[in-house]
Scaffold this motif. Structure first.
Motif, PDB file in Angstrom:
ATOM      1  N   GLN A   1       6.646   0.326  -2.551  1.00  9.02           N
ATOM      2  CA  GLN A   1       7.752   1.140  -2.056  1.00  9.02           C
ATOM      3  C   GLN A   1       7.482   2.603  -2.370  1.00  9.02           C
ATOM      4  O   GLN A   1       6.726   2.919  -3.281  1.00  9.02           O
ATOM      5  CB  GLN A   1       9.080   0.717  -2.712  1.00  9.02           C
ATOM      6  N   TYR A   2       8.143   3.470  -1.621  1.00 10.54           N
ATOM      7  CA  TYR A   2       8.026   4.904  -1.890  1.00 10.54           C
ATOM      8  C   TYR A   2       9.282   5.608  -1.411  1.00 10.54           C
ATOM      9  O   TYR A   2       9.977   5.143  -0.507  1.00 10.54           O
ATOM     10  CB  TYR A   2       6.798   5.503  -1.195  1.00 10.54           C
ATOM     11  N   GLU A   3       9.597   6.709  -2.056  1.00  8.34           N
ATOM     12  CA  GLU A   3      10.720   7.534  -1.631  1.00  8.34           C
ATOM     13  C   GLU A   3      10.532   8.949  -2.155  1.00  8.34           C
ATOM     14  O   GLU A   3       9.924   9.158  -3.202  1.00  8.34           O
ATOM     15  CB  GLU A   3      12.060   6.964  -2.111  1.00  8.34           C
ATOM     16  N   ASP A   4      11.066   9.893  -1.420  1.00  7.20           N
ATOM     17  CA  ASP A   4      10.990  11.284  -1.836  1.00  7.20           C
ATOM     18  C   ASP A   4      12.089  11.566  -2.848  1.00  7.20           C
ATOM     19  O   ASP A   4      13.114  10.884  -2.886  1.00  7.20           O
ATOM     20  CB  ASP A   4      11.128  12.205  -0.624  1.00  7.20           C
ATOM     21  N   GLY A   5      11.879  12.583  -3.666  1.00  6.89           N
ATOM     22  CA  GLY A   5      12.886  12.944  -4.650  1.00  6.89           C
ATOM     23  C   GLY A   5      14.202  13.312  -3.986  1.00  6.89           C
ATOM     24  O   GLY A   5      14.224  13.936  -2.918  1.00  6.89           O
ATOM     25  N   ASP A   6      15.305  12.913  -4.603  1.00  2.00           N
ATOM     26  CA  ASP A   6      16.628  13.212  -4.037  1.00  2.00           C
ATOM     27  C   ASP A   6      16.888  14.708  -3.983  1.00  2.00           C
ATOM     28  O   ASP A   6      17.368  15.233  -2.978  1.00  2.00           O
ATOM     29  CB  ASP A   6      17.725  12.529  -4.866  1.00  2.00           C
ATOM     30  N   ASP A   7      16.593  15.401  -5.075  1.00  2.00           N
ATOM     31  CA  ASP A   7      16.858  16.836  -5.164  1.00  2.00           C
ATOM     32  C   ASP A   7      15.633  17.680  -4.861  1.00  2.00           C
ATOM     33  O   ASP A   7      15.748  18.804  -4.394  1.00  2.00           O
ATOM     34  CB  ASP A   7      17.388  17.194  -6.555  1.00  2.00           C
ATOM     35  N   ARG A   8      14.458  17.140  -5.133  1.00  2.00           N
ATOM     36  CA  ARG A   8      13.224  17.904  -4.957  1.00  2.00           C
ATOM     37  C   ARG A   8      12.283  17.152  -4.035  1.00  2.00           C
ATOM     38  O   ARG A   8      11.721  16.136  -4.393  1.00  2.00           O
ATOM     39  CB  ARG A   8      12.549  18.149  -6.304  1.00  2.00           C
ATOM     40  N   LYS A   9      12.118  17.676  -2.821  1.00  2.00           N
ATOM     41  CA  LYS A   9      11.232  17.043  -1.859  1.00  2.00           C
ATOM     42  C   LYS A   9       9.764  17.184  -2.258  1.00  2.00           C
ATOM     43  O   LYS A   9       8.894  16.572  -1.646  1.00  2.00           O
ATOM     44  CB  LYS A   9      11.445  17.659  -0.472  1.00  2.00           C
ATOM     45  N   SER A  10       9.486  17.989  -3.280  1.00  2.00           N
ATOM     46  CA  SER A  10       8.115  18.141  -3.755  1.00  2.00           C
ATOM     47  C   SER A  10       7.708  16.979  -4.656  1.00  2.00           C
ATOM     48  O   SER A  10       6.565  16.899  -5.102  1.00  2.00           O
ATOM     49  CB  SER A  10       7.961  19.459  -4.511  1.00  2.00           C
ATOM     50  N   THR A  11       8.651  16.085  -4.931  1.00  2.00           N
ATOM     51  CA  THR A  11       8.394  14.919  -5.776  1.00  2.00           C
ATOM     52  C   THR A  11       8.289  13.654  -4.928  1.00  2.00           C
ATOM     53  O   THR A  11       9.080  13.444  -4.009  1.00  2.00           O
ATOM     54  CB  THR A  11       9.538  14.735  -6.795  1.00  2.00           C
ATOM     55  N   LEU A  12       7.315  12.819  -5.234  1.00  2.00           N
ATOM     56  CA  LEU A  12       7.172  11.521  -4.576  1.00  2.00           C
ATOM     57  C   LEU A  12       7.263  10.425  -5.633  1.00  2.00           C
ATOM     58  O   LEU A  12       6.583  10.480  -6.657  1.00  2.00           O
ATOM     59  CB  LEU A  12       5.832  11.423  -3.847  1.00  2.00           C
ATOM     60  N   ASN A  13       8.118   9.431  -5.383  1.00  2.00           N
ATOM     61  CA  ASN A  13       8.267   8.281  -6.271  1.00  2.00           C
ATOM     62  C   ASN A  13       7.635   7.063  -5.608  1.00  2.00           C
ATOM     63  O   ASN A  13       7.969   6.748  -4.460  1.00  2.00           O
ATOM     64  CB  ASN A  13       9.752   7.997  -6.525  1.00  2.00           C
ATOM     65  N   ILE A  14       6.747   6.393  -6.308  1.00  2.00           N
ATOM     66  CA  ILE A  14       6.132   5.188  -5.759  1.00  2.00           C
ATOM     67  C   ILE A  14       6.301   4.023  -6.721  1.00  2.00           C
ATOM     68  O   ILE A  14       6.251   4.201  -7.936  1.00  2.00           O
ATOM     69  CB  ILE A  14       4.632   5.397  -5.428  1.00  2.00           C
ATOM     70  N   THR A  15       6.541   2.851  -6.156  1.00  2.00           N
ATOM     71  CA  THR A  15       6.651   1.613  -6.932  1.00  2.00           C
ATOM     72  C   THR A  15       5.439   0.755  -6.617  1.00  2.00           C
ATOM     73  O   THR A  15       5.139   0.496  -5.450  1.00  2.00           O
ATOM     74  CB  THR A  15       7.938   0.858  -6.579  1.00  2.00           C
TER      75      THR A  15
END
Length: 255
Positions: free
Chosen positions: A43-57
């Motif tokens: 899974q992946y999603e962009d940061g809620d507040d900061r689009k410069s952050t990427l979260n991956i599971t």
């Protein structure tokens, strides 16, 4: 004179043609297709507040790799993603932070940056240059500890309770009057956690009153300054300069 005019015209024409042939930035759809194709990313999603952050599971199979192998995979992914899709949300939101987690964990397992790699469960971090051709030192860590889903050995519940005690229940009047003016890294490392919180809180309040937009909490900047001042060579830097630099580089403080 005619030759000069023709030469100038020809140069301008070449410049115009070159500009027209500039590659269009990738779309979000193209970025998503790329992420969908990457092995081990569930899974992946962009940061809620900061689009410069990427979260991956990550898939559970990823945990079977050695820690050093995981690092090499994540560093290569970070570099490729930054180069190809770093500005998918524009220059202001340029990608600069990768959070890596596993399913059913309270906290991320790793944080990856251009120049640093963090182990969340232990709180240890490494400069990327120090891991160059030396990544196997990461295999000295017990994988059960690396993947235990804690933050510096504490569960989310334990961390919340500790934060509550530090930042609310034990607040003293003197701590609330802590400021960063005329202080540098040597002063920072002498402050208590409570004093650091109020020092940054007061600084952010001042910036807010002067028209700046603040997109992160005190804890974000405290962690960044802790990491910055962990190196003795940076401790002569004034705290206010370091704070503003962190905000500008991360895009979380702007006017």
């Amino acid at each position: 004179m005619k030759k000069l005019n023709l030469s100038v015209y020809f140069i301008i024409l070449l410049l115009l043609v070159g500009c027209s042939q500039e590659k269009e930035p990738p779309t979000v759809e193209e970025r998503n297709a790329y992420l969908d194709s990457i092995e081990y990313i569930d899974q992946y999603e962009d940061g809620d507040d900061r689009k410069s952050t990427l979260n991956i599971t990550m898939a559970e199979e990823f945990a079977e790799l050695k820690v050093s192998e995981q690092y090499l995979f994540l560093k290569e992914f970070f570099d490729t993603y930054e180069k190809t899709y770093g500005e998918v949300f524009g220059y202001v939101n340029r990608f600069d932070e990768l959070y890596v987690r596993f399913h059913d964990k309270d906290y991320t397992t790793y944080s990856v940056y251009d120049r640093a790699f963090y182990l969340t469960s232990t709180g240890d971090h490494f400069e990327t240059k120090d891991l160059q051709d030396n990544e196997t030192l990461l295999d000295d860590y017990d994988k059960n500890v690396v993947f235990n889903g804690t933050f510096k050995g504490k569960t989310a519940e334990e961390s919340r309770a500790e934060s509550s005690a530090k930042y609310t229940g034990s607040t003293s009047n003197s701590d609330t009057e802590t400021y960063i003016k005329d202080k540098n890294g040597h002063d920072w490392i002498q402050l208590t956690d409570n004093q650091r919180f109020h020092a940054i809180s007061n600084a952010l309040y001042s910036l807010d009153q002067n028209g700046f937009v603040i997109e992160e909490s005190e804890y974000y900047y405290i962690d960044a300054l802790n990491a910055f001042y962990s190196d003795n060579s940076t401790r002569n830097t004034p705290i206010n300069e370091a704070l503003v630099s962190v905000g500008l580089m991360s895009g979380t403080i702007y006017k």
